[in-house]
Scaffold this active site. Structure first.
Site, PDB file in Angstrom:
ATOM      1  N   SER A 166      35.403  40.208  31.189  1.00  0.00           N
ATOM      2  CA  SER A 166      35.903  38.720  31.730  1.00  0.00           C
ATOM      3  C   SER A 166      35.504  38.863  33.328  1.00  0.00           C
ATOM      4  O   SER A 166      35.477  37.707  33.961  1.00  0.00           O
ATOM      5  CB  SER A 166      37.035  38.577  31.530  1.00  0.00           C
ATOM      6  N   ASP A 428      48.459  37.585  36.665  1.00  0.00           N
ATOM      7  CA  ASP A 428      46.996  37.967  36.599  1.00  0.00           C
ATOM      8  C   ASP A 428      46.838  38.607  37.817  1.00  0.00           C
ATOM      9  O   ASP A 428      46.167  37.767  38.968  1.00  0.00           O
ATOM     10  CB  ASP A 428      45.936  36.840  36.231  1.00  0.00           C
ATOM     11  N   HIS A 431      41.928  39.440  37.688  1.00  0.00           N
ATOM     12  CA  HIS A 431      40.621  38.695  37.842  1.00  0.00           C
ATOM     13  C   HIS A 431      40.950  38.090  39.292  1.00  0.00           C
ATOM     14  O   HIS A 431      41.918  38.412  39.986  1.00  0.00           O
ATOM     15  CB  HIS A 431      40.817  37.420  36.784  1.00  0.00           C
TER      16      HIS A 431
END
Ligand code: NAG
Ligand code: NAG
Length: 462
Positions: A166, A428, A431
């Site tokens: 990702s 998160d 990311h």
């Protein structure tokens, strides 16, 4: 010349000395690793919360005592096979973040269709914007701002393929947004942004830039090599990595790829079984059978990068084929501070100051070295030169490590504090917000592209 350093853990034979240092490092690693590993596991799987005690046992017992790595050296840039005035090679990994008045080329609205939901911090209401006003200043050279026209001129009629996890997708979307800020992009194969479903993130996406006949694609391949992701069901709790087999989901695209960007790493810290070409288990991490010795994952990661680059080279056209560029994005650290499910797990709004800057080490440095060293070894290989493949490392580990402010944190979801500040909340810290620090990866990619194009045009024309 082969790789200049031993693969993975094979260097542990010389680890008798400097025990206090080793113990300190192990402790540092443990403290550093446990919470992030737990949360990474969670983020990367987008499932329920991890069982912490399992991970603690596993993480501490699986860290085999390699000697402390030497301080990460600025890798000498692999010399492209060109004599004269190529744009100077530069060690972009060494530098500092400096404030700038200038903002990003795009925002969460102008590029909403491309940015994956979980990374659209602006749209989700992240209130601070200071994190958008920093530039990376390498110590010994200039890093110009991103120039979409220059990038697409170099890509005219060419195709960039991102392959990885990702974070590869995160980097690809940043690139597409920056290019699309100046030239229209047409999605031609679109997994759909914004839906947010986990499966969505695994669909290939492709954009065309008709102004330049250029294409950008991204393929899901968290191990780069062939792998079967675990289902999590009893008896299938381990990823199965076939380290000698390419992952055809993206490798099949190689004949029509001119630039390949490989970005993977975080998935390697999960429980996994490693297989050789004959299908025999050659190692495991968080092994399923107590009789098996945990090999850790650094060695597997190295082999995955090495074999992947070998495959890129082997499938390149040789004499009549077009030159290719393979870029390995080195490991970008995650930032979890304190309780990983606290609303402040990564709530910083500025890069680390020089005083706050944590010591580099542990998994980040091991993974950085693996990527950079394997890229350097492949670049130096005779086969790469013979087949017209340039290999470069895009060394972002340090500059990424200094940006704890660049993650979505609680803004992975819209309006996280609408009902008041919760005690526990998903974060998160892995990311990167788009726009955000990850845009810098692609500024460096542009410089790598420039040097490659120059070298290709001045070396013997095909
Ligand atoms: C986003 O960018 C567009 C186009 O440049 C601009 O019109 C708009 O005001 C920006 N929105 C925000 C929230 O900055
Ligand atoms: C593991 O080792 C024990 C003791 O040596 C042995 O009895 C057992 O059969 C082994 N298990 C497997 C699955 O090989």
């Amino acid at each position: 010349m082969g790789a200049s350093s031993p693969a993975g853990h094979s260097s542990s034979g010389s680890s008798q000395s400097s025990l206090p240092l080793l113990a300190k490092r192990l402790l540092t690693f443990a403290l550093y690793a446990l919470v992030p590993l737990a949360l990474l596991h969670c983020l990367l799987n987008q499932q329920h919360l991890p069982r912490l005690p399992d991970l603690i046992t596993a993480a501490t017992s699986s860290f085999s005592p390699t000697p402390p790595p030497p301080p990460p050296e600025p890798e000498p840039e692999a010399p492209p096979n060109v004599a004269a005035a190529a744009p100077a090679a530069c060690d972009y990994s060494d530098g500092e973040w400096v404030r700038t008045a200038e903002g990003p080329r795009y925002n969460g609205t102008s590029c909403a269709g491309t940015i994956r939901d979980g990374q659209n911090c602006m749209a989700h209401g992240r209130p601070d914007t200071g994190y958008l006003h920093w530039r990376w200043r390498p110590r010994r050279c200039a890093l110009p701002p991103f120039d979409p026209a220059a990038f697409l001129d170099l890509l005219r009629g060419r195709h960039v393929v991102f392959a990885g996890d990702s974070l590869a997708r995160n980097q690809c979307e940043s690139l597409v947004c920056m290019l699309a800020s100046a030239f229209p992009a047409e999605p031609v194969r679109d997994g759909g942004a914004g839906a947010g479903g986990w499966e969505d993130g695994r669909r290939p996406r492709r954009w065309e830039f008709p102004s330049h006949g250029a294409r950008v694609s991204v393929f899901w391949s968290p191990f780069l090599v062939n792998g079967k992701e675990r289902s999590g069901e009893p008896g299938d709790e381990h990823h199965r990595l076939y380290l000698e087999q390419p992952d055809e989901r993206w490798a099949a695209e190689l004949p029509v790829a001119d630039v390949v960007v490989l970005a993977a790493g975080h998935w390697f810290s999960h429980q996994a079984l490693y297989y050789d070409a004959g299908g025999a288990v050659v190692g495991c991490h968080f092994c399923p059978d107590p009789n098996m010795t945990d090999t850790g994952f650094f060695g597997a990661f190295r082999l995955a990068i090495r074999n992947t680059l070998r495959e890129v080279v082997a499938r390149a056209g040789g004499g009549g084929g077009r030159p290719k560029l393979a870029v390995v994005t080195t490991f970008p650290p995650a930032h979890f501070e304190g309780d990983w499910d606290s609303p402040r797990a990564c709530a910083r709004t500025e890069p680390y100051s020089p005083e706050e800057r944590p010591e580099e080490g542990g998994m980040d440095v091991e993974m950085w070295r693996a990527g950079a060293e394997e890229a350097a070894a492949a670049a130096a290989g005779a086969e790469a030169a013979a087949r017209g493949v340039t290999v470069e490392a895009l060394q972002v580990t340090r500059l990424a490590g200094l940006r704890p402010d660049g993650h979505p944190g609680v803004y992975m979801k819209a309006s996280p504090f609408a009902g008041g500040v919760p005690e526990r909340v998903r974060n998160d810290c892995l990311h990167w917000c788009l726009p955000g620090p990850i845009d810098t990866w692609n500024e460096i990619l542009l410089q790598i592209l420039r040097r490659w194009a120059h070298a290709s045009s001045t070396s013997a024309a095909p």
